[in-house]
Design an enzyme around this catalytic site. Structure first.
Site, PDB file in Angstrom:
ATOM      1  N   ASP A 140       0.807  -1.257   0.009  1.00  0.00           N
ATOM      2  CA  ASP A 140       0.041   0.012   0.076  1.00  0.00           C
ATOM      3  C   ASP A 140       0.842   1.455  -0.032  1.00  0.00           C
ATOM      4  O   ASP A 140       0.477   2.051  -0.851  1.00  0.00           O
ATOM      5  CB  ASP A 140      -1.184   0.083   1.279  1.00  0.00           C
ATOM      6  CG  ASP A 140      -1.859   1.002   1.084  1.00  0.00           C
ATOM      7  OD1 ASP A 140      -3.159   0.902   0.476  1.00  0.00           O
ATOM      8  OD2 ASP A 140      -1.613   2.277   1.768  1.00  0.00           O
ATOM      9  N   VAL A 168      -5.343   2.372  -0.149  1.00  0.00           N
ATOM     10  CA  VAL A 168      -5.419   1.735  -1.484  1.00  0.00           C
ATOM     11  C   VAL A 168      -5.675   0.441  -1.302  1.00  0.00           C
ATOM     12  O   VAL A 168      -6.399  -0.237  -2.275  1.00  0.00           O
ATOM     13  CB  VAL A 168      -4.178   1.841  -2.188  1.00  0.00           C
ATOM     14  CG1 VAL A 168      -3.951   0.953  -3.411  1.00  0.00           C
ATOM     15  CG2 VAL A 168      -3.280   2.997  -2.224  1.00  0.00           C
ATOM     16  N   ASP A 169      -5.349  -0.444  -0.436  1.00  0.00           N
ATOM     17  CA  ASP A 169      -5.905  -1.730  -0.149  1.00  0.00           C
ATOM     18  C   ASP A 169      -7.604  -1.798   0.189  1.00  0.00           C
ATOM     19  O   ASP A 169      -8.043  -2.583  -0.467  1.00  0.00           O
ATOM     20  CB  ASP A 169      -5.117  -2.400   0.898  1.00  0.00           C
ATOM     21  CG  ASP A 169      -3.817  -2.927   0.667  1.00  0.00           C
ATOM     22  OD1 ASP A 169      -3.564  -3.716  -0.386  1.00  0.00           O
ATOM     23  OD2 ASP A 169      -3.062  -2.903   1.560  1.00  0.00           O
ATOM     24  N   VAL A 170      -8.003  -0.847   0.788  1.00  0.00           N
ATOM     25  CA  VAL A 170      -9.290  -0.666   1.159  1.00  0.00           C
ATOM     26  C   VAL A 170     -10.257  -0.578  -0.091  1.00  0.00           C
ATOM     27  O   VAL A 170     -11.125  -1.176  -0.485  1.00  0.00           O
ATOM     28  CB  VAL A 170      -9.602   0.414   2.172  1.00  0.00           C
ATOM     29  CG1 VAL A 170     -11.303   0.404   2.181  1.00  0.00           C
ATOM     30  CG2 VAL A 170      -9.115  -0.157   3.331  1.00  0.00           C
ATOM     31  N   GLY A 173     -10.036  -3.637  -2.373  1.00  0.00           N
ATOM     32  CA  GLY A 173     -11.050  -4.741  -1.886  1.00  0.00           C
ATOM     33  C   GLY A 173     -12.345  -4.204  -2.248  1.00  0.00           C
ATOM     34  O   GLY A 173     -13.284  -5.249  -2.410  1.00  0.00           O
TER      35      GLY A 173
END
Length: 373
Positions: A140, A168-170, A173
């Protein structure tokens, strides 16, 4: 009624954040999610602490792994690979976020599974896609830097800053969840599964929204502006007598109401400030005016008066204050999930509210079982 995704079977080979966050959304909506973890260590985030809860479990892991069952498999072991393949062939959805090519070596990639499970929806989450960037590591912080987010975050005269959560990961997802649900909708009418590809870099670029279109459509390269907004004013943090006040004035009515509350209604008709465009062009002078007017007022006093006048304003809460606010507003932000030993773990509620098939909180994030169990 049964939950929205009742009877949906998901096999989750992902770890860390983007993939587990996506599969938790599906699990909250009723899907049966089986998470595959490595022997002994499990998902990396099991060791990402502090903080830990009172049972010594990393709170990071718990944030994105409720409502799941865990199965420990060693994908380098032929018998465990066969078990994993059996699960994938019986699944509706497979999610993985390994380095591109790794699942191919295990015989668990989409092309090798779809022949025997043509309705499979197979979601791969990568850092930079499956092409020229396939071998680049997708973390991230790295994506925030390479993807431009850090260049627009922080004070203009300070160093670039990352956002305070792995946003960014969220984002990835959430995009993965949307892609999976779209593919399942397609399968309902055709019987055909498909591959869903989501990469972190593209997710961030899409998540830049107006900052991205400033470049793609306007040829403008945005820069750091601290807490100010490139297109709206006043939309920033301003000092009061005892602390900071957030003002998010999005239209002329709100600005006129702000001026009325501060006792300077004529400021709203001043040609420098009468329209949003004028306020943006003269943001420095406007900030000077507002700072002088707020200097003798407390942030709480301003928040109450401005909120009553329907001007978006508030103070900067810490995380505890944010949850307290949501609780006072009746949003019930915390859910309490039972553990097998009779204790509970408290986690953030899913924000999706469905009137007929609400989200459900069935089980706490599981402890890592031994391989034999």
């Amino acid at each position: 009624m049964p939950p929205a995704l009742d009877n949906l079977r998901v096999v989750d080979f992902s770890r860390v954040l983007a993939g587990p966050f996506a599969t938790m959304q599906l699990a909250d909506l009723g899907a049966k999610v089986t998470k595959i973890e490595r022997p002994e260590t499990g998902d990396e985030t099991r060791a990402w602490g502090p903080p830990h809860d009172e049972h010594g479990q990393a709170t990071y892991y718990q944030a994105v792994n409720r409502n799941k069952d865990v199965l420990v498999l060693d994908l380098t072991d032929p018998d465990d690979r066969a078990r994993a393949r059996q699960l994938a062939l019986a699944a509706d959805v497979v999610v993985e976020n390994f380095r591109p090519g790794l699942m191919t070596g295990f015989g668990l990639d989409y092309d090798q599974l779809k022949a025997d499970n043509p309705g499979l929806v197979y979601c791969s989450i990568t850092g930079f896609g499956r092409g020229a960037g396939a071998q680049l590591p997708g973390y991230d912080l790295l994506i925030q830097a390479l993807g431009g987010l850090m260049s627009i975050t922080g004070a203009p005269d300070g160093e670039p800053q990352k956002v305070g959560v792995a946003v960014v990961d969220v984002l990835a997802g959430l995009f993965a969840t949307t892609g999976i649900l779209a593919a399942l909708h397609h399968r309902r009418s055709t019987g055909e599964g498909q591959r869903v590809d989501v990469d972190l870099l593209s997710s961030l670029l899409a998540g830049l929204v107006n900052q991205a279109s400033a470049y793609t459509a306007g040829g403008v390269v945005p820069a750091r502006m601290g807490n100010q907004h490139p297109s709206i004013a006043p939309y920033e943090l301003l000092p009061c007598a005892d602390g900071d006040l957030v003002l998010a004035v999005g239209n002329n009515r709100q600005f006129a109401a702000l001026c009325e509350v501060l006792g300077v209604p004529r400021l709203a008709t001043n040609p420098r400030f009468a329209t949003n465009g004028a306020r943006v062009r003269h943001r420095r002078e406007l900030r000077t005016e507002l700072t002088l007017l707020l200097a003798t007022r407390t942030a709480a006093e301003c928040t109450e008066a401005l909120t009553s006048a329907r001007v978006p304003a508030g103070v900067v809460n810490d995380i505890a204050g944010a949850f307290d606010l949501a609780t006072r507003l009746g949003l019930d932000p915390i859910v309490h999930l039972p553990r097998p030993d009779g204790s509970t773990v408290s986690l953030c509620r899913n924000p999706i509210n469905l009137s007929a098939t609400p989200t459900a909180y069935r089980t706490a994030p599981p402890a890592l079982p031994t391989k034999d169990t």
